[in-house]
Design a protein around this motif. Structure first.
Motif, short mmCIF file in Angstrom:
data_model
loop_
_atom_site.label_atom_id
_atom_site.label_comp_id
_atom_site.label_asym_id
_atom_site.label_seq_id
_atom_site.Cartn_x
_atom_site.Cartn_y
_atom_site.Cartn_z
N ASP A 5 0.83 -1.20 0.00
CA ASP A 5 0.00 0.00 0.00
C ASP A 5 0.87 1.25 0.00
OD1 ASP A 5 -2.49 -1.27 0.01
OD2 ASP A 5 -2.49 -1.46 2.19
N VAL A 6 1.86 1.25 0.91
CA VAL A 6 2.67 2.46 1.08
C VAL A 6 4.15 2.10 1.18
CG1 VAL A 6 3.01 4.57 2.41
CG2 VAL A 6 0.76 3.45 2.40
N ALA A 23 0.77 1.20 9.70
CA ALA A 23 0.59 -0.21 10.04
C ALA A 23 -0.60 -0.38 10.98
CB ALA A 23 1.86 -0.75 10.69
N ARG A 24 -0.78 0.57 11.89
CA ARG A 24 -1.94 0.52 12.78
C ARG A 24 -3.24 0.86 12.04
NH1 ARG A 24 -1.70 0.47 18.18
NH2 ARG A 24 -3.33 2.06 18.36
N PHE A 25 -3.11 1.51 10.89
CA PHE A 25 -4.27 1.70 10.01
C PHE A 25 -4.52 0.45 9.16
CE2 PHE A 25 -3.33 6.52 9.96
CZ PHE A 25 -4.22 6.74 11.00
N ARG A 26 -3.73 -0.60 9.42
CA ARG A 26 -3.85 -1.89 8.75
C ARG A 26 -3.49 -1.81 7.27
NH1 ARG A 26 -9.12 -5.08 10.46
NH2 ARG A 26 -7.77 -6.79 9.79
N ARG A 27 -2.51 -0.97 7.00
CA ARG A 27 -1.96 -0.88 5.65
C ARG A 27 -0.68 -1.72 5.57
NH1 ARG A 27 -5.84 0.69 2.25
NH2 ARG A 27 -7.01 2.43 3.14
N SER A 28 -0.43 -2.27 4.37
CA SER A 28 0.85 -2.94 4.15
C SER A 28 1.90 -1.88 3.90
CB SER A 28 0.76 -3.92 2.97
OG SER A 28 0.35 -3.24 1.79
N LEU A 59 19.19 4.59 20.58
CA LEU A 59 18.14 3.88 21.32
C LEU A 59 16.75 4.35 20.88
CD1 LEU A 59 17.23 1.92 23.48
CD2 LEU A 59 17.58 3.72 25.19
N MET A 60 16.62 5.64 20.63
CA MET A 60 15.35 6.18 20.16
C MET A 60 14.92 5.49 18.87
SD MET A 60 14.59 10.08 18.94
CE MET A 60 15.69 10.68 20.22
N LEU A 61 15.83 5.38 17.92
CA LEU A 61 15.51 4.76 16.64
C LEU A 61 15.24 3.26 16.80
CD1 LEU A 61 18.14 6.60 14.46
CD2 LEU A 61 15.66 6.89 14.34
N LYS A 62 15.95 2.61 17.70
CA LYS A 62 15.73 1.19 17.94
C LYS A 62 14.32 0.96 18.46
CE LYS A 62 17.61 -2.74 20.55
NZ LYS A 62 18.66 -3.17 21.51
N ARG A 63 13.88 1.80 19.39
CA ARG A 63 12.53 1.65 19.94
C ARG A 63 11.46 1.98 18.90
NH1 ARG A 63 12.72 4.20 26.09
NH2 ARG A 63 14.10 2.62 26.98
N MET A 64 11.72 2.98 18.09
CA MET A 64 10.74 3.35 17.07
C MET A 64 10.63 2.27 16.01
SD MET A 64 11.56 7.43 16.67
CE MET A 64 10.03 7.91 15.89
N THR A 65 11.75 1.62 15.68
CA THR A 65 11.72 0.52 14.72
C THR A 65 10.94 -0.66 15.28
OG1 THR A 65 13.87 1.17 13.80
CG2 THR A 65 13.14 -1.09 13.39
N ALA A 66 11.19 -0.98 16.55
CA ALA A 66 10.47 -2.09 17.18
C ALA A 66 8.97 -1.82 17.22
CB ALA A 66 11.01 -2.31 18.59
N GLN A 67 8.60 -0.57 17.46
CA GLN A 67 7.18 -0.22 17.52
C GLN A 67 6.52 -0.39 16.16
OE1 GLN A 67 6.49 3.75 18.93
NE2 GLN A 67 4.38 3.33 19.49
N ALA A 68 7.21 0.05 15.10
CA ALA A 68 6.63 -0.06 13.75
C ALA A 68 6.49 -1.51 13.33
CB ALA A 68 7.49 0.71 12.76
N THR A 69 7.52 -2.30 13.58
CA THR A 69 7.49 -3.70 13.13
C THR A 69 6.52 -4.54 13.96
OG1 THR A 69 9.43 -4.18 14.52
CG2 THR A 69 9.82 -3.64 12.21
N GLU A 70 6.26 -4.12 15.19
CA GLU A 70 5.29 -4.85 16.03
C GLU A 70 3.92 -4.91 15.37
OE1 GLU A 70 3.11 -4.48 20.42
OE2 GLU A 70 4.89 -3.28 19.97
#
Length: 301
Positions: A5-6, A23-28, A59-70
């Motif tokens: 999608d994006v 991703a939380r909008f359920r887009r690929s 660390l900020m980017l690591k957490r943001m990446t983990a949040q997106a991939t979750e």
């Protein structure tokens, strides 16, 4: 060829925030991570909302990446080498394959023009050479501060740092005329003219060697040499730019190219993480709503 999608180009704060929202909008969602964003240079940020004790850029980017991939976003290392309009979407070249996306969010940021000094990367990591007085000027309160500049931006940044210290020196290294002495004096800024020949790091101080070997020591050195926006992909599509070379967007972070959004430092405005994440939230929501319209999933007037 893979379809999503994006496609989000850039894995800094703006790109990763967009990925989480979409991703939380359920887009690929596919995020093309082209390498370390400038946020990686942050030794410790103390103005990031919610982290009063400070947080490193890494660390900020690591957490943001983990949040997106979750939530299902895919973050793939690699640079988008080409981007073109393909029917009602886009086609991108990534890691030797074609990726087709219905919409694209550019979060490609800017590249800092670092001083041509030996050991400058190490100095930035140790927070002796800095690139953003808005981010960390507070930590320079009462310290001896030098600003390296080659145009009017140098004096403007030095004057801004007078908010925190009365010991601010501008080292003008440009070929053009140095700032007017009377204006610098009015602002309380000392001006030195000449190239910086070397920077020695001693404990927690930066010792600058300039004109003729004369030596001066500073607690912090700021680079006011500007940035270069990473807009090549957008420019090839005909996207409009502002006077500073960055992308122009509307209130929904839409560029002048339909289906192409942009957020973060690549967009004209304040180079701040808080601003980048806010723009990313706006862009992601606008993308989702535009896709919903294309799918016929909005109430008709």
């Amino acid at each position: 060829m893979s379809d999503v999608d994006v496609l989000i180009v850039g894995a800094g704060p703006a790109g990763l925030t967009s990925a989480t929202y979409l991703a939380r909008f359920r887009r690929s969602v596919l995020v093309a991570d082209g390498g370390k964003p400038r946020a990686c240079w942050i030794p410790v940020s103390h103005n990031m909302p919610g982290f009063p004790e400070g947080i490193t850029g890494e660390l900020m980017l690591k957490r943001m990446t983990a949040q997106a991939t979750e939530y299902g976003a895919v973050v793939e290392p690699g640079r988008v080498e080409a981007l073109e309009i393909d029917g009602d979407g886009f086609r991108a070249d990534l890691n030797g394959r074609s990726v087709r996306a219905r919409a694209v969010v550019l979060a490609t940021g800017v590249v800092d023009r670092k001083p041509s000094l030996p050991g400058v990367d190490d100095a930035i990591e140790r927070s002796l050479v800095r690139i953003c007085p808005i981010c960390d000027g507070y930590e320079a309160t009462g310290k001896a501060v030098a600003v390296i500049g080659d145009d009017d931006m140098g004096l403007r940044e030095a004057a801004f740092l007078r908010t925190y210290s009365d010991r601010v020196t501008l080292i003008h290294v440009g070929e053009g005329p140095a700032p007017r002495a009377e204006e610098a004096a009015r602002l309380g800024v000392e001006v030195l003219v000449g190239p910086v020949e070397a920077v020695r790091l001693r404990d927690d101080r930066a010792t600058c060697l300039t004109w003729g070997g004369a030596e001066r020591s500073f607690d912090h050195v700021y680079s006011a040499l500007g940035t270069t926006p990473a807009v090549d992909l957008a420019v090839r599509l005909g996207a409009r730019r502002a006077d500073d070379g960055r992308l122009m967007t509307d209130d929904h972070q839409t560029t002048s190219v339909p289906g192409l959004w942009a957020a973060g430092d690549v967009v004209r405005g304040l180079n701040q993480i808080a601003v980048a994440t806010a723009e990313a939230a706006v862009a992601a929501t606008a993308v989702h709503n535009e896709l919903r319209r294309a799918e016929g999933m909005v109430v008709r007037d």
